[in-house]
Design an enzyme around this catalytic site. Structure first.
Site, PDB file in Angstrom:
ATOM      1  N   SER A 143       0.538  -1.335   0.033  1.00 60.39           N
ATOM      2  CA  SER A 143       0.256  -0.078   0.332  1.00 60.39           C
ATOM      3  C   SER A 143       0.729   1.559  -0.339  1.00 60.39           C
ATOM      4  O   SER A 143       1.670   1.201   0.295  1.00 60.39           O
ATOM      5  CB  SER A 143      -0.697  -0.181   1.256  1.00 60.39           C
ATOM      6  OG  SER A 143      -1.746   1.526   1.410  1.00 60.39           O
ATOM      7  N   TYR A 156      -1.693   0.031  10.426  1.00 61.37           N
ATOM      8  CA  TYR A 156      -1.756  -0.383   8.245  1.00 61.37           C
ATOM      9  C   TYR A 156      -0.299   0.409   7.909  1.00 61.37           C
ATOM     10  O   TYR A 156      -0.045  -0.403   7.678  1.00 61.37           O
ATOM     11  CB  TYR A 156      -2.634   0.390   8.541  1.00 61.37           C
ATOM     12  CG  TYR A 156      -3.063  -0.219   6.790  1.00 61.37           C
ATOM     13  CD1 TYR A 156      -3.804  -1.348   6.358  1.00 61.37           C
ATOM     14  CD2 TYR A 156      -3.459   0.560   5.838  1.00 61.37           C
ATOM     15  CE1 TYR A 156      -3.953  -1.397   5.241  1.00 61.37           C
ATOM     16  CE2 TYR A 156      -3.266   0.227   4.355  1.00 61.37           C
ATOM     17  CZ  TYR A 156      -3.790  -0.786   3.813  1.00 61.37           C
ATOM     18  OH  TYR A 156      -4.246  -1.033   3.146  1.00 61.37           O
TER      19      TYR A 156
HETATM   20  P1  NAP Z   1     -11.564  -6.094   0.970  1.00 62.62           P
HETATM   21  O1  NAP Z   1     -11.943  -6.748   0.502  1.00 62.62           O
HETATM   22  O2  NAP Z   1     -11.630  -6.323   2.631  1.00 62.62           O
HETATM   23  O3  NAP Z   1     -10.123  -8.200   1.389  1.00 62.62           O
HETATM   24  C1  NAP Z   1      -9.420  -8.513   2.500  1.00 62.62           C
HETATM   25  C2  NAP Z   1      -8.616 -10.152   2.406  1.00 62.62           C
HETATM   26  O4  NAP Z   1      -8.506 -10.413   3.743  1.00 62.62           O
HETATM   27  C3  NAP Z   1     -11.097 -10.710   2.618  1.00 62.62           C
HETATM   28  O5  NAP Z   1     -10.880 -11.778   1.640  1.00 62.62           O
HETATM   29  C4  NAP Z   1     -10.602 -11.183   3.855  1.00 62.62           C
HETATM   30  O6  NAP Z   1     -11.361 -12.466   4.314  1.00 62.62           O
HETATM   31  C5  NAP Z   1      -8.767 -11.942   3.524  1.00 62.62           C
HETATM   32  N1  NAP Z   1      -8.365 -11.237   5.137  1.00 62.62           N
HETATM   33  C6  NAP Z   1      -8.277 -10.206   6.467  1.00 62.62           C
HETATM   34  N2  NAP Z   1      -7.700 -11.047   7.514  1.00 62.62           N
HETATM   35  C7  NAP Z   1      -7.781 -12.817   7.087  1.00 62.62           C
HETATM   36  C8  NAP Z   1      -6.737 -13.597   8.169  1.00 62.62           C
HETATM   37  N3  NAP Z   1      -6.373 -13.187   9.393  1.00 62.62           N
HETATM   38  N4  NAP Z   1      -6.351 -14.379   7.328  1.00 62.62           N
HETATM   39  C9  NAP Z   1      -6.895 -14.817   5.931  1.00 62.62           C
HETATM   40  N5  NAP Z   1      -7.625 -13.831   5.314  1.00 62.62           N
HETATM   41  C10 NAP Z   1      -8.130 -12.552   5.825  1.00 62.62           C
HETATM   42  O7  NAP Z   1     -10.222  -5.778   1.072  1.00 62.62           O
HETATM   43  P2  NAP Z   1      -9.243  -5.258  -0.557  1.00 62.62           P
HETATM   44  O8  NAP Z   1      -9.138  -4.361  -0.637  1.00 62.62           O
HETATM   45  O9  NAP Z   1      -9.705  -6.618  -1.028  1.00 62.62           O
HETATM   46  O10 NAP Z   1      -7.647  -5.702   0.217  1.00 62.62           O
HETATM   47  C11 NAP Z   1      -6.546  -7.040  -0.389  1.00 62.62           C
HETATM   48  C12 NAP Z   1      -5.381  -6.523   0.220  1.00 62.62           C
HETATM   49  O11 NAP Z   1      -5.386  -4.952  -1.075  1.00 62.62           O
HETATM   50  C13 NAP Z   1      -4.800  -5.662   1.285  1.00 62.62           C
HETATM   51  O12 NAP Z   1      -3.420  -6.499   1.480  1.00 62.62           O
HETATM   52  C14 NAP Z   1      -4.655  -4.249   1.188  1.00 62.62           C
HETATM   53  O13 NAP Z   1      -4.741  -3.867   2.848  1.00 62.62           O
HETATM   54  C15 NAP Z   1      -4.484  -3.704   0.321  1.00 62.62           C
HETATM   55  N6  NAP Z   1      -4.802  -2.649  -0.321  1.00 62.62           N
HETATM   56  C16 NAP Z   1      -6.366  -2.506  -0.243  1.00 62.62           C
HETATM   57  C17 NAP Z   1      -6.274  -1.210  -0.848  1.00 62.62           C
HETATM   58  C18 NAP Z   1      -7.802  -0.500  -1.274  1.00 62.62           C
HETATM   59  O14 NAP Z   1      -7.912   0.615  -0.795  1.00 62.62           O
HETATM   60  N7  NAP Z   1      -9.111  -1.626  -1.343  1.00 62.62           N
HETATM   61  C19 NAP Z   1      -5.921  -0.151  -1.030  1.00 62.62           C
HETATM   62  C20 NAP Z   1      -4.224  -0.559  -0.496  1.00 62.62           C
HETATM   63  C21 NAP Z   1      -4.322  -1.517  -0.373  1.00 62.62           C
HETATM   64  P3  NAP Z   1     -11.877 -12.752   5.300  1.00 62.62           P
HETATM   65  O15 NAP Z   1     -12.607 -12.103   5.914  1.00 62.62           O
HETATM   66  O16 NAP Z   1     -13.183 -13.841   4.861  1.00 62.62           O
HETATM   67  O17 NAP Z   1     -10.637 -13.388   6.047  1.00 62.62           O
END
Ligand code: NAP
Length: 252
Positions: A143, A156
């Site tokens: 990120s 974070y």
């Molecule tokens: P999201 O929709 O909230 O999805 C997060 C995923 O991580 C879910 O599948 C969740 O599944 C899983 N997860 C959370 N805790 C976990 C654990 N302890 N063990 C296994 N799985 C776990 O978020 P997203 O936006 O797709 O994020 C994906 C990645 O992109 C993350 O690393 C995030 O930091 C990064 N990111 C996102 C953004 C953004 O704007 N969305 C920006 C920069 C970086 P369960 O809850 O079912 O376990």
């Protein structure tokens, strides 16, 4: 992307958002995928859809902050598909959003366990098999928060910064074994994470309109491209999806 067909990949955080989109993109490219997350029924359902579309997909319930779970995940991929070529360390959490001085030490530390230690656990469990086969790709989803301090996000920003350094360290040790370790910062993406950010009302990211965020399919395509040998120059680096030169190179 033809070179990816027939490879075996694990995607953590594949129940929704970027992880679910990445699993679908890789599966459409002929990659045998293992979907991992804590929500068992959701990943089972996602895997079923990919199988219905002709793909090979497995679902494994896994909490990436638990090393035994992560070891079992890697073993499942090896026993199902005979190998492990690609690991996408994507699982991550934004909660608990709040000021450091009033934060709950248990929930703060748990977020770090997922965002930082989860990446280490994935690499620790996957690298020996990749080193034996002298090939592999690990993509760590990072990120921009790793490089810009933001109010309410100390857990974070700090855990993403630590994970970005892990990418660089792992590259130093694994490149000689034919393994590429690459980080990607996806920009802001329309997922549940951004819903939680908006609800918090803290810092400028929460003020963005949901429609300002990109769809998860875009980082998914970027991640798939990073898994190819065309992206070898990014080994040991964290690439930003906001970088227009990168977008062009990845054909986005
Ligand atoms: P999201 O929709 O909230 O999805 C997060 C995923 O991580 C879910 O599948 C969740 O599944 C899983 N997860 C959370 N805790 C976990 C654990 N302890 N063990 C296994 N799985 C776990 O978020 P997203 O936006 O797709 O994020 C994906 C990645 O992109 C993350 O690393 C995030 O930091 C990064 N990111 C996102 C953004 C953004 O704007 N969305 C920006 C920069 C970086 P369960 O809850 O079912 O376990």
């Amino acid at each position: 992307m033809h070179e990816l067909s027939g490879k075996a990949a694990i995607i953590t955080g594949a129940s929704r958002g970027i992880g679910a989109a990445t699993a679908a993109t890789l599966s459409n490219l002929g990659v045998n995928v293992v979907l991992a997350a804590r929500s068992e029924s959701t990943i089972r359902h996602n895997a079923e859809i990919l199988r219905d579309n002709g793909g090979q997909a497995e679902a494994v319930t896994c909490d990436v902050s638990n090393y035994k779970d992560v070891q079992a995940l890697i073993s499942h991929c090896e026993s199902s598909f005979g190998r492990l070529d690609i690991l996408i360390n994507n699982a991550g959490v934004i909660e608990p959003i709040g000021h450091l001085a009033t934060s709950n030490p248990d929930t703060w530390a748990h977020a770090a366990d997922i965002n930082f230690k989860g990446v280490y656990f994935g690499m620790r469990a996957a690298l020996p098999a990749m080193m034996t086969q002298q090939s592999g790709v690990i993509i760590n989803v990072g990120s921009g928060a790793a490089y810009s301090p933001l109010e309410g996000w100390s857990h974070y920003c700090a855990s993403k910064a630590a994970a970005a350094m892990l990418t660089r360290c792992a590259d130093k040790e694994a490149a000689a074994s034919g393994i590429r370790v690459i980080g990607i910062s996806p920009g802001t993406v329309a997922t549940e994470m951004q819903v939680l950010i908006k609800a918090s009302g803290i810092n400028p990211v929460s003020q963005m309109d949901y429609s300002d965020h990109i769809e998860p399919e875009l980082p998914a395509r970027a991640i798939a491209w990073l898994c190819t040998s065309e992206a070898a120059e990014y080994a040991g680096k964290e690439v930003s999806l906001r970088d227009e030169a990168f977008q062009k190179q990845a054909g986005l």
